[in-house]
Design an enzyme around this catalytic site. Sequence first.
Site, PDB file in Angstrom:
ATOM      1  N   HIS A  84      -6.786 -10.949   4.621  1.00 20.13           N
ATOM      2  CA  HIS A  84      -6.881 -10.723   3.245  1.00 20.13           C
ATOM      3  C   HIS A  84      -5.581 -11.981   2.646  1.00 20.13           C
ATOM      4  O   HIS A  84      -5.824 -12.350   1.738  1.00 20.13           O
ATOM      5  CB  HIS A  84      -6.281  -9.342   2.780  1.00 20.13           C
TER       6      HIS A  84
ATOM      7  N   GLU B  36       0.965  -1.114  -0.055  1.00 21.70           N
ATOM      8  CA  GLU B  36      -0.133   0.068   0.051  1.00 21.70           C
ATOM      9  C   GLU B  36       0.916   1.277  -0.094  1.00 21.70           C
ATOM     10  O   GLU B  36       1.922   1.252   0.674  1.00 21.70           O
ATOM     11  CB  GLU B  36      -0.928   0.147   1.391  1.00 21.70           C
TER      12      GLU B  36
END
Length: 511
Positions: free
Chosen positions: A268, A244
Amino acid sequence: MTSNLPNISRLKSGELFLQPDRLEPCILVIFGAAGDLTRRKLLPALYNLVREKALDERFAVVGYSRSPQSDEAFREILHQAVSDYSRAQPIDEIVWQQFSQSISYVEGNFEDPEGYVALRERLEQLEQTIGSEGNRLFYFATPPSAAPVILHRLEETGLLTGNGEGSPWTRVIMEKPYGRDLDSATDLNRIVGEVLQENQVYRIDHYLGKETVQNILVARLGNTIFEPLWNRKYIDHIQITAAESIGVEGRGRFYDQTGVLRDMVQSHLLQVLSLCAMEPPVSFAADDIRDKRVEVLRSLRPFNAQDVFDHVIYGQYRGYRDEDDVDTKSRTPTYAAIKCYIDNWRWQGVPFYMRVGKHLSKRVTEISVVFRPVPLCLFGRDDVCQSLEPNILTIRIQPDAGIALKISSKRPGDQMDVGNVEMDFSYSETYESPIKDAYERLLLDAIKGDVTLFARRDEVEYAWRFVTPILQAWEGAQKRQPVFYAEGSEGPVEADTLMDRYSRQWREIET
Ligand code: BG6
């Protein structure tokens, strides 16, 4: 040409896998209605579903939260949120105006019984007005610690009636992280199991709702060329990257208590890993798929205290400790690189590398399947053979969704010279329709009663069983500091040590 393939789902369950959309009326109650998730994800997703006429007209949203405010004020906040975060822009004011009339607000805190009485009255009144047939969907957009008290109060107030199927139904969506470790998740499952049946519980992991994550199974099982190679004989290793570029974005308090392992790995990344590694299911029915995901989690080789520090790198971006609401001496990792193994017939000896972090050079989530090198140099010169790179199949989940296959090819010319080229499929260049947000798909599935893309009770527990020793080793080693990395970098160089030892390399994030 027509296909001779049997429709296994139909044969097995007597139902089609692709059922026609069954739109059911319902009321969605959001706990944590004043929070970030409601504004950034849930309401924009609902607005887009309404815009596309994907919901029944007998639908309403009730926000439940502590702060006193009128329906009007609540709608105004959501209007701004939808304008800011909707994937379809600019928003259609007529659609919004109509939709907003079905949104209302109930003030109450999570403990207070009176708030739940007010909520029940609101639901009964709305049900009369819109005719939603008593179907209720409760969304816990709250920290995991709030779930037991909310469940308890809902039960006391008589709001947890019915079943997960057959009208009127009651379903509960629970946000991640589901618990803080194996014990608390098991405990939460027990509490949930006391008041709800498993088919009423929708443990959400929005990665499962991503179009491109679902494409992992289609790429594997919808093409005959990949599956025969999808095993230890041909694959050297698999890398899963979730980088990210953003930091904690004002969520310092939550994040400092959570860290990257609870925030991203337990949910995730392990879901993505399961889809990459699972065996083909008997059918695409919900539990057949979930059974196979669970088998992968069960086969993950557990870490002992020593393995953890050999196979896990804990990182923190410089400047994290200066973020609002973060402890100035915080050891919370914002980055992790993990090397793990799946002890089963298919994957024995094949390392799976996971790498995840905040404030890295680029936002990119992808899976790279790195195949074994060719067994023999047949092109004469050593330097030619050394320039041969392994085949890599990359499934790009975001932002530039697609699939790329790296292959070797002869460079034009008189010499035997070999280059590495890429065949690339891009979603945006191939399909006209935009990729929907994962929350749109998952909210719709919960309203339809399809649990396939939600985690089952045993699934979250097996995921925690793998992650808890990694957390405990870190939290128990108070003297250890995370390795620091610069914002905008590819993460700590120490992560290379997981690879170097075996002359493997992380894929560049900045490509
Ligand atoms: C959330 C995490 O579950 O996933 C966030 O809590 C993270 O910290 C987010 O930023 C990433 O989701 P996406 O869809 O942007 O990859």
